[in-house]
Enzyme design. Structure first.
Site: not given
Lengths: 439, 439
Positions: B168, B11
């Site tokens: 990041e 998912s």
């Protein structure tokens, strides 16, 4: 001049209040976690209505503006009164001039400690996240069984203990189960879900006026909670509990009954009551040691009525303020006024727009009490940021019935159920490495 | 008429997009968790800037309005092409008419799988929470050592991999460490903290234009990150890593390099590339099986330039839309247009008001790119509620430097460090039961 060093064990409402009010002394605040939890709303984390960070605040951030407070994250193993040190698991021993012992309590299983693994309680954030995982997983398992076999396996949650925590959990669970989770589990039927609240005594919310107890009972039953009174739990197994003479099948038992003070208190060698709480003197110290205080859930402190004060946040905070004043003013024992607690009333919520309130002669229930409950809890939440977050979560949930904190990270090891009898499968599952889970 | 049954494994962005776009077929969406994660912001959970529930959404709630989608939380063990079923850990096998395989990937340790425990990666919410715990605990341990011994134990975080995730993480860690956490650890000095970013190739953000790579490098260095280029990691131990010929001592190594597709793909018996990705045909199916699709990170799909498309969210979503269209229109293989991906550009954030953007001929850095990054990420966050929450968290943090999600529930087992050489102590720690932790 060397400043006095005050060591505080525990950052619950009691310990944190002392730390916040102390001035001109060096403070070391020890906790096994790195945060203060707003315990009255823990049940909302357990039922996935709030996220952990909504009701917890890192201690170091809380005490940024108080450079005299040093935070130590560690486990206190023992208190050595003779050497005037506390011994910790990972750190070097820490010496104290004055010590505040506020380690809180765990649930009491009445001599059946083996029940704890089967019927976990709700005292810490770790407990709340654990309960949330169990609840979410129970819905997943029930949905799967329904989808595959169509058999009517009831999904039953049993909550043991009819005090405020038990009532709040029961109301919250049936609401989340029926309204919010119902639409998400298409194979489950609403009648499959049952919430059973078990109380050994004759009424729920025994600390409240009997009329409010009756009101709470009526509301719970109207919401669909099955309440069983006058019967203690006599056995807990992984597939159910024995309530009086009745066997209630359930794989999901939650414990909200009884308190047992922290075993750390035994190392103090001071008189304790049957719950393990230390019997403190009127100035909240232990006998023969006027600079060691025990407060919060851990203290057996008599109220005006000669009964021990309840283990609730307002008592803990008032005790904390008292101790901070004694230390700030460096009062010798004979000059200390006895600690007194003026009852500020009690509140318990049951469900949407349903609560009971008892504030001196003022008794209320329904929407009035619920609004009061919301205001009081939002007001006492620490920090502007958390207030806004929790309020917005409540409004969102009130309007949408979509609780926001329903995360299960990986499927935990297979739940034992009456139907899984294949030992090979069980073995395969147990061989899996422990899963990291999160929220 | 019996409707076609489409089974989707995973998912993530790929699998979820297919499920959202499918019409008039029965869909079963299988995932081992119960939520969709907005992976591009996972690093902010790992650095405690956001809470898990800010960037995750329960699948059942997402698909409430689509009654043709059934969600199954389980682990897929294998795919049986002959029997047309997928086999699961806990559930009965599930049959399919069409199958979409989108299980994602894990990090590649280049033949050193034993490094994973020492240098965990960041792919799932469980990973993010694990990294957050490690980071918070590392600060606690460093503060304790400083307070007790005064020795200058540097607190070093090593991040392996100079792609967007590594950059990041590095920017976020140095910012949180210096600005937000600095004031909370009074004994730690700012110069104790060092963040080392290791990249085997000649520049950070190798997917970007060289000028933007140079810009990102300059920003990282000005923030205080040590960047080591042109050197692969050749050894990882619990007390450091070997970078080229240099030993970098660190108890906190984070892996952000390389991808290895899910081992589930091996059960498909289709051609795979060296990363384990399935080499799909132009219609994203596997050879000889026009109704089994492999998409997302798991697919080796050639782009217009003849190189495999990168494993990023925009590609995964476009693939998902393509597959949903093929199934909705029930297109036979010969009528399917080949899948094509038009590059929509790339963004990577580095720190406060610092990012790089590359959208076709448009290149930007600094505040402009950062604003674009914020807008794009907020826009793609699913659901009104999460958008508001994340935006308010960012604004709060931007103004106050107080990240909100810094919770450690109980102290995890003692971290191994070069200084803990007492075997008795180590033993005692290992004997403790596994702690439940939460966030």
């Amino acid at each position: 001049m060397i400043r006095k060093r005050v060591v505080i064990i525990g950052s619950g409402f009691a310990g944190m209040t002392v730390a916040r009010f102390l001035r001109d002394v060096d403070v070391i605040l020890i906790d096994r976690t790195n945060h203060h939890v707003f315990q009255p709303l823990l049940y909302q984390v357990a039922t996935a209505a709030l996220s952990p960070s909504d009701i917890a605040w890192p201690l170091r951030t809380l005490f940024r503006a108080q450079p005299n407070v040093r935070v130590v994250m560690d486990d206190v193993l023992s208190i050595d009164r003779t050497a005037r040190v506390v011994r910790l698991r990972d750190s070097a021993p820490i010496a104290f001039d004055s010590l505040i012992v506020a380690p809180g309590s765990r649930h009491a299983y009445f001599g059946h400690d083996e029940w704890e693994a089967l019927a976990p309680g709700l005292k810490t954030m770790a407990d709340a996240v654990h309960l949330r995982e169990r609840m979410l997983l129970a819905f997943e398992v029930a949905e799967r069984q329904r989808a595959e076999t169509g058999t009517q396996n009831r999904l039953t949650f049993v909550i043991v203990g009819g005090g405020p925590t038990g009532v709040e959990l029961a109301g919250s669970l049936i609401e989340i189960g029926r309204k919010a989770m119902g639409p998400d589990y298409p194979h489950l039927r609403l009648e499959d879900l049952s919430i059973v609240l078990v109380e050994a005594g004759p009424r729920v919310l025994p600390g409240f006026d009997p009329k409010l107890s009756a009101k709470a009972l009526a509301v719970l039953e109207s919401m669909g909670v099955t309440v069983k009174l006058n019967n203690p739990v006599s056995a807990v197994r992984s597939d159910g509990v024995m309530v009086g003479n009745e066997w209630v099948p359930s794989a999901n038992v939650i414990w909200a009954a009884g308190n047992k003070a922290s075993p750390l208190l035994n190392t103090l060698e001071a008189p304790q009551d049957s719950c393990g709480r230390v019997k403190v003197r009127p100035d909240l110290t232990i006998p023969d040691d006027p600079w060691i205080f025990v407060i919060g859930d851990a203290a057996h402190c008599l109220g005006r009525d000669g009964k021990p004060l309840p283990g609730i946040a307002p008592v803990a905070m008032k005790e904390g303020q008292y101790v901070a004043k004694v230390i700030n003013e460096d009062l010798p024992p004979e000059q200390r006024p006895p600690f007194t607690y003026k009852d500020r009333g009690m509140l318990a919520t049951i469900g949407r727009a349903q609560a009971v309130a008892q504030i001196g002669p003022f008794h209320a229930s329904g929407v009035v009490a619920w609004t009061l409950w919301c205001i009081v809890h939002i007001f006492f939440l620490i920090g502007f940021r958390n207030r806004i977050r929790v309020m917005s979560e409540w409004i969102w949930y009130y309007l949408t019935f979509k609780p926001g904190a329903r995360l299960l990270c990986e499927q935990p090891p297979h739940q034992h159920s009456a139907s899984s009898t294949d030992p090979a499968h069980e073995k395969a599952v147990e061989d899996r490495p422990p899963l990291r889970r999160a929220a």
